[in-house]
Design a protein around this motif. Structure first.
Motif, PDB file in Angstrom:
ATOM      1  N   GLU A  22       9.395   4.282  -7.133  1.00 43.52           N
ATOM      2  CA  GLU A  22       8.167   3.869  -6.457  1.00 43.52           C
ATOM      3  C   GLU A  22       7.073   4.942  -6.585  1.00 43.52           C
ATOM      4  OE1 GLU A  22       5.768   1.267  -4.186  1.00 43.52           O
ATOM      5  OE2 GLU A  22       7.654   0.980  -5.268  1.00 43.52           O
TER       6      GLU A  22
ATOM      7  N   CYS B  76       5.170   6.738  -4.671  1.00 45.99           N
ATOM      8  CA  CYS B  76       4.966   7.230  -3.310  1.00 45.99           C
ATOM      9  C   CYS B  76       5.140   8.743  -3.327  1.00 45.99           C
ATOM     10  CB  CYS B  76       5.949   6.576  -2.328  1.00 45.99           C
ATOM     11  SG  CYS B  76       7.693   6.606  -2.851  1.00 45.99           S
TER      12      CYS B  76
ATOM     13  N   CYS C  40       7.461   6.408   1.033  1.00 38.72           N
ATOM     14  CA  CYS C  40       8.478   5.664   0.287  1.00 38.72           C
ATOM     15  C   CYS C  40       9.208   4.687   1.202  1.00 38.72           C
ATOM     16  CB  CYS C  40       9.475   6.632  -0.348  1.00 38.72           C
ATOM     17  SG  CYS C  40       8.793   7.671  -1.671  1.00 38.72           S
TER      18      CYS C  40
ATOM     19  N   SER D 153       7.176   1.696   1.842  1.00 32.39           N
ATOM     20  CA  SER D 153       6.734   1.001   0.640  1.00 32.39           C
ATOM     21  C   SER D 153       7.595  -0.233   0.370  1.00 32.39           C
ATOM     22  CB  SER D 153       6.817   1.944  -0.569  1.00 32.39           C
ATOM     23  OG  SER D 153       8.170   2.102  -0.979  1.00 32.39           O
TER      24      SER D 153
END
Length: 555
Positions: A58, A60, A66, A69
């Motif tokens: 991801e 992030c 994260c 997310s």
């Protein structure tokens, strides 16, 4: 949230951060941790690996981001809370979080004792640590408050938890993790990569080429992504480097209620002898030798003797280990780009939240600039910068090795072109152009740097949180530096710290609390704690440009 002794102020900040949720709880929100399974089965472990893989992939830049997310399938069941975790906390926090969401048991080392004797820092003990206390999630009918328990876990954990003897196998004070085989089944998403110089990362992907991708957090809670390289020192088993996997546990003797909740019981750890993937291969070598002779271990694959890091990659690659040098250059540059973006966030946090640049310079450096607490731990970057410099140095060394392999017609080098230096240089320039790093100067104006710009100021980047943002980014041009408000004293400190910036080795066991005059006076060397006189060569572009020019002249 590092050592519990790291300071009451930090603990209060962490406590507030972890308890900022809005009541009453919304429908579907989980606040209790109920245990419904007595062990982690294969499906749980596969789900855990997938969970870590998604977070790693991801876009992030903090663990909190994260977790919030789309990569986290459980995000909608969380109360409104901010998760602040640093490097040592990440494996424990993520494993505990996943266990909470899936009704799984979880236990952890709650106390460590140095094998060096009393008075030492358990994070950097020379003989490692032993477990002297364990805790676990209570199995109760109503469950237990999950957020407060997560806080308890991360406020207990430090890198000391990973610094344990890989050969230990206690039935009661067992280690949370064990040493795995070096293959693609055992080194997997969720595996811990422990750097004995005081850093912890998590594997989130193993590429077909054998490269091990990792992510890690920092004291300022920023996240970076890179791959396992030579900055992860291989040591003896007493220190627990490098790879560790979670030890299987089970909740024994619990009573199952009608709703499926387990109550009571005790946590039992699986001994090393019953873990199929347990191995001391990273210490004993192949063919294996006594782990106490780890420094003499050989690593041989298909009759070829290799250094440990080449052997590791060969073991984890799909098929025979092959190097595709142009592709490798792209990947190394992309990784450096990620590292620089993460550093940018760290410097911005120091500027915006720490406001350290407006503070007076202390009269001495911390006792050790790599392992400390307070303002310095939160807002300085000596460890991060050392790893960054090591990555640049590794790219430089690897590039030279590719050229050597091409000249020797090494079968492991897969390159079908006619101009390897030129193709490597083109790959370098392509990725360099694709990675602008923009920072805001003190006056608000912006400066944009490329990776190659950073190469030329790499050893000028200040790790000192009390220096202006221009010096944090290594400015030396009078125009760029004109907005820096540092006075004569901070300028002297910046200049005196140059030998420390030249140093890429993180010396956690060396006294470094010098005054300005002591730092200026020297002597210099790794053992002095005042840095080294010369920085290593890292300029890949200059090397390749010189090589292509020489080859053109010879044609």
């Amino acid at each position: 949230m590092r050592l519990a002794t790291a300071g009451a102020a930090r603990a209060v900040i962490g406590l507030l951060a972890l308890f900022l949720w809005v009541l009453p709880a919304e429908a579907g929100v989980m606040t209790s941790w109920r245990i419904t399974k007595d062990h982690w089965d294969e499906a749980d472990e596969k789900g855990w690996q997938d969970f870590v893989t998604r977070l790693g992939a991801e876009d992030c830049w903090t663990i909190d981001a994260c977790i919030k997310s789309p990569a986290n399938p459980y995000r909608h069941t969380d109360p409104k809370v901010t998760f602040l975790v640093d490097c040592a906390d990440v494996p424990y926090f993520l494993r505990a979080y996943y266990a909470w969401k899936n009704g799984l048991p979880f236990a952890w080392q709650s106390a460590m004792q140095s094998n060096d004797g009393p008075g030492g820092d358990i994070r950097y003990s020379s003989s490692g640590n032993r477990v002297v206390g364990r805790s676990s999630v209570p199995a109760t009918a109503q469950g237990v408050p999950a957020i407060s328990l997560l806080y308890q876990i991360v406020n207990t954990v430090s890198t000391a938890m990973f610094r344990h003897d890989a050969t230990s196998d206690s039935a009661t004070m067992f280690t949370d993790m064990y040493s795995p085989r070096l293959d693609r089944e055992a080194i997997r998403p969720g595996t811990v990569a422990y750097d004995v110089n005081g850093h912890v990362a998590m594997v989130w992907k193993v590429e077909e080429s054998g490269r091990i991708l990792i992510f890690s957090s920092h004291p300022d809670h920023t996240l970076d992504r890179t791959f396992v390289g030579r900055e992860f020192l291989r040591t003896g088993p007493e220190l627990g480097s490098i790879f560790q996997n979670w030890r299987p546990i089970r909740l024994a003797g619990a009573k199952r209620l009608a709703d499926g909740t387990l109550v009571g019981g005790r946590i039992v750890g699986t001994p090393n002898s019953e873990i199929p993937e347990f191995s001391l291969e990273q210490y004993t070598g192949n063919p294996p030798t006594n782990p106490s002779l780890w420094a003499l271990a050989n690593f041989v694959r298909d009759g070829e003797q290799m250094d440990f890091y080449t052997y590791l990659r060969a073991r984890l690659s799909v098929g025979d280990l092959e190097y595709r040098p142009v592709e490798e250059m792209h990947v190394m540059m992309q990784t450096l780009c990620q590292d620089l973006k993460a550093r940018k966030q760290a410097v911005e946090i120091a500027r915006n939240e720490g406001r350290t640049t407006s503070m007076p310079q202390p009269g001495r450096l911390p006792r050790n600039i790599y392992g400390t607490d307070g303002v310095w731990e939160l807002y300085s970057t000596p460890s991060r910068d050392a790893r960054l410099k090591t990555a640049f140095k590794e790219m430089y060394d690897q590039t030279r090795e590719f050229i050597r392999m091409k000249e020797a017609n090494a079968p492991r080098l897969q390159y079908g072109g006619a101009d390897l230096p030129g193709d490597l240089l083109r790959a370098y320039n392509q990725e360099d152009a694709a990675c602008p790093i923009t920072y805001r100067k003190t006056d608000g104006s912006k400066v944009t740097l490329t990776i190659d710009d950073v190469v030329h100021r790499l050893f000028k980047l200040s790790f000192d949180p009390y220096h202006c943002v221009e010096r944090r980014w290594g400015a030396s041009d009078p125009t760029e530096l004109a907005s820096c408000p540092d006075g004569a004293l901070k300028t002297r400190w910046y200049e005196a710290e140059q030998p420390l910036r030249n140093q890429i080795d993180r010396t956690y066991d060396v006294e470094m609390g010098s005054s300005l005059e002591e730092l200026e006076r020297g002597p210099f060397g790794l053992e002095t704690g005042r840095g080294v006189a010369e920085a290593p060569e890292v300029d890949v572009k200059a090397y390749l440009t010189g090589l292509t020019g020489r080859l053109s002249a010879e044609r």
